[in-house]
Design an enzyme around this catalytic site. Structure first.
Site, PDB file in Angstrom:
ATOM      1  N   ASP A  82      30.178  29.764  34.212  1.00 45.77           N
ATOM      2  CA  ASP A  82      31.455  30.316  33.937  1.00 45.77           C
ATOM      3  C   ASP A  82      32.640  29.209  34.322  1.00 45.77           C
ATOM      4  OD1 ASP A  82      30.445  30.443  36.683  1.00 45.77           O
ATOM      5  OD2 ASP A  82      32.342  31.678  37.105  1.00 45.77           O
ATOM      6  N   GLU A 177      29.859  32.256  39.060  1.00 42.43           N
ATOM      7  CA  GLU A 177      30.073  31.407  40.419  1.00 42.43           C
ATOM      8  C   GLU A 177      31.299  31.430  41.116  1.00 42.43           C
ATOM      9  OE1 GLU A 177      30.495  27.600  42.940  1.00 42.43           O
ATOM     10  OE2 GLU A 177      31.448  28.196  41.077  1.00 42.43           O
TER      11      GLU A 177
END
Length: 412
Positions: A82, A177
């Site tokens: 991400d 994350e």
């Protein structure tokens, strides 16, 4: 490592929008993270990885089997797919600048957006190298698609060069994350490594095993709205109370005035009207005692303001996010020493320093998987001025290969 293959792979990854969403409790927080995960799943199969598995929570794990006839520890490498919600990751248009000359880089001529070494002096470290930048309208996504590129490229290199001896290697690409959830559903037992390394640092040479203790705070202030012409003694302006709270915190203990081990309070969001204002903070400190004191400081300010105004108009909710992995890594410091030794072997000067942030590795260390952090190579993460030298991505890939090889020597 083939330079053009590295460039092509990295650009393929960053042009896929995988921005995560801190306000969505779903896992992963955005459906578009699956787009890259599924591409990576097929790519890992294609290069010859085994046990490739994309689970229901968007964790992608795979195995490179040992090619030696004796037992060594199984190690792992981890990166996240991400990108940060701090700045848009949609429609990323990477720009390649070969043989950087040390001068200003025009990211966007129409909007006069300039990446200048007069402001970002680290650029001068990379004169003569190939830089990949944004076009000034998005982030780049080197955090952490550079790390993903490095792991895939290193695995491919080891598969294509079987004369390089290594033990069993596990890899994992994680979602979310950037919104603090990257390790929440990580199955450490299934991963099956004795330790791992996140490829999620910045400048070439970074090697980190300390990070912030972290918490998030939401301050909610409730006011009362009445017609301003008749407001005396009746209106309670929540935004005015919010400003009292903001001004009561130490003015210099903020990100823009701190460095090294210094902690901070960071106001990253305000939503306000007369009737209600919500402040969202992150609280950070490497020292646990100072971290606890920061949380108590916020609570004491709230209590004092409520006493002054004679109500409970202001409330605070604080939630811990992650802790300093140092206490989990120090008992096995040889895992840091191995990475440091490999960097020196490759002519890289190790930069061992505390992370002013967190990685999946901080949470994984507390889940039983000690996990120092290695440079991925990018700079100026989470914004339009993000860039990465291609040579740093290549060197990080070489570090992964070097660690794999070093394990076979250390544990023979």
């Amino acid at each position: 490592m083939n330079k053009q293959n590295i460039i092509d792979r990295f650009i393929k990854y960053v042009t896929i929008d995988t921005e995560s969403d801190p306000n969505n409790p779903a896992f992963p927080s955005t459906e578009k993270q699956w787009d890259l995960a599924k591409i990576l799943e097929q790519e890992l199969i294609a290069i010859g990885m085994e046990d490739v598995e994309l689970d229901k929570n968007c964790y992608l794990m795979a195995t490179l089997p040992s090619n030696i006839d004796y037992e060594v520890p199984t190690i792992g490498f981890v990166a996240h797919i991400d990108t940060s919600p701090d700045y848009t990751g949609a429609n990323v248009k990477p720009q390649i600048h070969e043989n950087y000359d040390g001068e200003d880089i025009v990211l966007n001529k129409e909007q006069n957006i300039i990446l200048s070494p007069s402001y970002f002096e680290d650029l001068l470290l990379y004169k003569g190298q190939t830089l990949i930048t944004t076009d000034g309208t998005t982030l780049l996504g080197a955090d952490d698609k550079a790390g993903v590129t490095e792991i895939v490229s290193a695995m491919e290199y080891l598969i294509q060069n079987p004369e390089i001896k290594h033990g069993k290697i596990r890899i994992c690409f994680t979602p979310d994350e950037e919104v603090g959830k990257g390790a929440h559903k990580f199955d450490v037992d299934k991963f099956g490594a004795q330790w791992a390394y996140t490829m999620d640092g910045s400048q070439i040479g970074e090697l980190e095993y300390e990070n912030f203790n972290a918490a998030g705070a939401v301050i909610t202030i409730n006011g009362k709205i009445v017609h301003p012409g008749y407001a005396k003694g009746k209106m309670v302006n929540s935004m005015t109370i919010a400003s009292q709270f903001i001004n009561a915190l130490p003015a210099k203990e903020v990100p823009e005035h701190t460095t090294g081990y210094e902690g901070f309070f960071h106001l990253h969001s305000i939503e306000g009207k007369v009737e209600q204002t919500i402040l969202r903070y992150i609280i950070r400190d490497h020292d646990m005692d100072l971290f606890q004191k920061r949380k108590e400081t916020m609570k004491s300010i709230v209590k004092k303001i409520n006493e002054e105004i004679g109500s409970n108009a202001i409330q605070v909710e604080i939630k811990d996010q992650y802790f300093n992995m140092r206490e989990k890594v120090e008992p096995v410091m040889y895992i840091v020493d191995i990475a440091e030794e490999v960097m020196k072997d490759l002519g890289i000067t190790p930069l061992i320093k505390p992370i002013r942030g967190g990685t999946d590795g901080s949470q994984l260390s507390f889940k039983g998987l000690p996990c120092p952090n290695i440079f991925a190579g990018g700079h100026n993460f989470h914004g339009r001025y993000e860039y990465v030298p291609v040579e740093s991505i290549m060197k990080a890939s070489e570090v992964i290969v070097g660690i794999a090889e070093k394990i076979t020597e250390k544990f023979k």
